[in-house]
Write an enzyme that holds these catalytic residues in place. Sequence first.
Site, PDB file in Angstrom:
ATOM      1  CG  ASP A  54      -2.110   1.049   0.971  1.00 60.00           C
ATOM      2  OD1 ASP A  54      -2.263   1.709   0.261  1.00 60.00           O
ATOM      3  OD2 ASP A  54      -3.062   0.823   2.061  1.00 60.00           O
ATOM      4  CG  ASP A  55      -0.116   4.715  -0.102  1.00 62.21           C
ATOM      5  OD1 ASP A  55      -0.972   4.403  -1.012  1.00 62.21           O
ATOM      6  OD2 ASP A  55      -0.473   5.704   0.586  1.00 62.21           O
ATOM      7  CB  CYS A  92      -5.445   2.363  -2.616  1.00 58.63           C
ATOM      8  SG  CYS A  92      -6.169   3.853  -1.725  1.00 58.63           S
ATOM      9  NE  ARG A  96      -5.782  -1.290  -2.398  1.00 56.15           N
ATOM     10  CZ  ARG A  96      -5.030  -1.828  -1.472  1.00 56.15           C
ATOM     11  NH1 ARG A  96      -5.520  -3.052  -1.257  1.00 56.15           N
ATOM     12  NH2 ARG A  96      -3.891  -1.226  -1.317  1.00 56.15           N
ATOM     13  CE  LYS A 154      -6.449   0.518   1.315  1.00 56.25           C
ATOM     14  NZ  LYS A 154      -5.471   1.831   0.891  1.00 56.25           N
ATOM     15  CG  HIS A 156     -10.171   1.327  -0.302  1.00 58.82           C
ATOM     16  ND1 HIS A 156      -9.096   2.176  -0.651  1.00 58.82           N
ATOM     17  CD2 HIS A 156     -11.154   2.204   0.316  1.00 58.82           C
ATOM     18  CE1 HIS A 156      -9.474   3.285  -0.357  1.00 58.82           C
ATOM     19  NE2 HIS A 156     -10.680   3.612   0.136  1.00 58.82           N
ATOM     20  CG  HIS A 248      -1.970   3.997   3.279  1.00 63.68           C
ATOM     21  ND1 HIS A 248      -2.458   4.841   4.280  1.00 63.68           N
ATOM     22  CD2 HIS A 248      -2.753   4.217   2.320  1.00 63.68           C
ATOM     23  CE1 HIS A 248      -3.563   5.564   3.617  1.00 63.68           C
ATOM     24  NE2 HIS A 248      -3.549   5.184   2.550  1.00 63.68           N
ATOM     25  CG  ASP A 353      -1.963   0.651  -3.499  1.00 60.38           C
ATOM     26  OD1 ASP A 353      -0.980   1.148  -3.271  1.00 60.38           O
ATOM     27  OD2 ASP A 353      -2.907   0.990  -2.658  1.00 60.38           O
ATOM     28  CG  ASN A 354      -1.363   4.337  -4.814  1.00 57.80           C
ATOM     29  OD1 ASN A 354      -2.570   3.862  -4.397  1.00 57.80           O
ATOM     30  ND2 ASN A 354      -0.173   4.516  -3.956  1.00 57.80           N
ATOM     31  CE  LYS A 410      -2.801   7.207  -2.104  1.00 57.23           C
ATOM     32  NZ  LYS A 410      -3.202   6.701  -0.765  1.00 57.23           N
TER      33      LYS A 410
END
Length: 589
Positions: A54-55, A92, A96, A154, A156, A248, A353-354, A410
Amino acid sequence: MKTHHTTLRGRLLAGALIAATSLAGGFAYAAEPTVPAATRAVEKRPNFLVIVADDLGYSDLGAFGGEIETPNLDALAKAGVRLSGFHTAPTCSPTRSMLMTGSDNHQVGLGSMAEVLTPGQKGRPGYEGYLNERSVTVAELLRDGGYRTLMAGKWHLGLADDQSPTARGFERSYALLQGLQNHFGEDQTEAYKAAGAASTFREDGKVVTYPKGVYSADFYGDKMAQFIREGAGDSRPFFAYLTFTEPHWPLQAPPETIAKYKGRYDAGYEALREQRLARLKALGLVPKDVKPHPFIDTPAWKSLTPEQKKDQSRRMEIYAAMVDRMDQNIGKVVAALKASGQYENTVIVFLSDNGAEGSRIDTVRGVADPAKIATLGIDNSFDNLGAGSSHVGYGPGWAQAATAPTRQVKGYTTEGGIHTPAIVEGPGVKGDGRIVDSLAHVADVEATVLELAGVKRPETYRGRAVAPSIGRSWVPALASADAGVRGPQDLVAWELFFRRAVRQGEWKAVYLPSAPGGAAYSREAVLPANWQLFNLKSDPAEAVDLASSQPDKLKELVEAWNRYAAQNGVVLPPPPAAGSAAPAKAGAR
């Protein structure tokens, strides 16, 4: 490297019909992958473990030029393939949604993040803020096709009962429903609930309370290892989706892991960028002559006071500890695979994810009332940074060190926001540390998994039409150094927060509307801008705008983006009010 890969790869390729493609309005969509029934009957289908960070920044991992200790991911990269041309959405949940469905995010409900939908987007098709009725998930298809489906981490992609992982195909799951959590579970209190900042968790569909004091990477790693062990007596193959919340914000990690990085970043973010760029060049992941995009909205390290430098260094130490701890837990899950005898037949996909998060964050999400914040017990004093009661991010300097040589972070459709690390290892992969530099996209994961699993992607699912796939199978590129994913004429397009981009081969057009007050990282875009044109082969930093010298190429790409927007129902902002003035431009250095 696994000794059986070459043999199994040949069998997989012999049995699979490589996805054909058709052009619709200038965009290439993958046809439905399938494997003949005879092949399915005689071959043991692979397991899948898809891991999402994540990030995570592009150069955070050792295998991608980083200094953070990531031996488990580095081992996967050494045995497998690194996708140096991998791309996602700028944030994110849109990413996803495409990973889960293989469809464009604007088609399946995540045209924008649910948290930041504008009045003009709310209620529009494709902007529901959760996976809508036009989506079918890879978990649903694999479950129906005879797979066990497991998820930890996660989600989301929806908060309600009928939007949960259980409702969308996962037999076993423990999921964070929102976009972030306190990594030690300290947001489960009544004070956080009263402030509207408590995270929500579901286990197998049922709302549960996250255990306070347990670090998130450890918890999700343990859960996935548990789910794998539970299947010891189940003859079905499995699809496992492990989605860490690291790194994150808020920056939090166990103190013993933070201590490993004490003093490591005292030279500052400019020095870190130069060190990582040198390693990226040595690894062959960027051109030898590449120059990074200038820092944006970031003070020079030498201009900071000693106290500011001390604070900034500590934040990066915590961030590194989060990545380190995530890697430790990936090792834990791989060990569970080996102990269960499943490792040799498991395709492992890892991705971020980014791009790295560059916002300046020193408060709790969505809580603007100082009185409510005061009830949460937040302590961002230096000695408490990294604890569960602290709540900070690491800011634009460190983020741009991680996304270098590319531009921005991001939230942006520039390369810094959408170009992320990815690794694939397992049966069907001709690896040994090979680099695949072809343009790859997060929507490709679904097409690749379905092809290897021998599961057909339908045009309708349970009586409803589903959005088309935009993914391309990676099977040929994973199996052979002579194959790629996309060719020079294939088009890929993006839009988020009204920021736009379109890519064809080495050419990319970018449109970045101005933000309120000239804010560098705002997710609100209010005033129009001019399209920019870049040649990513000669200028991966997107630093030299060729719009004026290549007007025909720019026109061609803008027309392609307009077709994409029309096909996918992209909601554009209303024209600015008469007399609006462009805000000041954020400075670069």
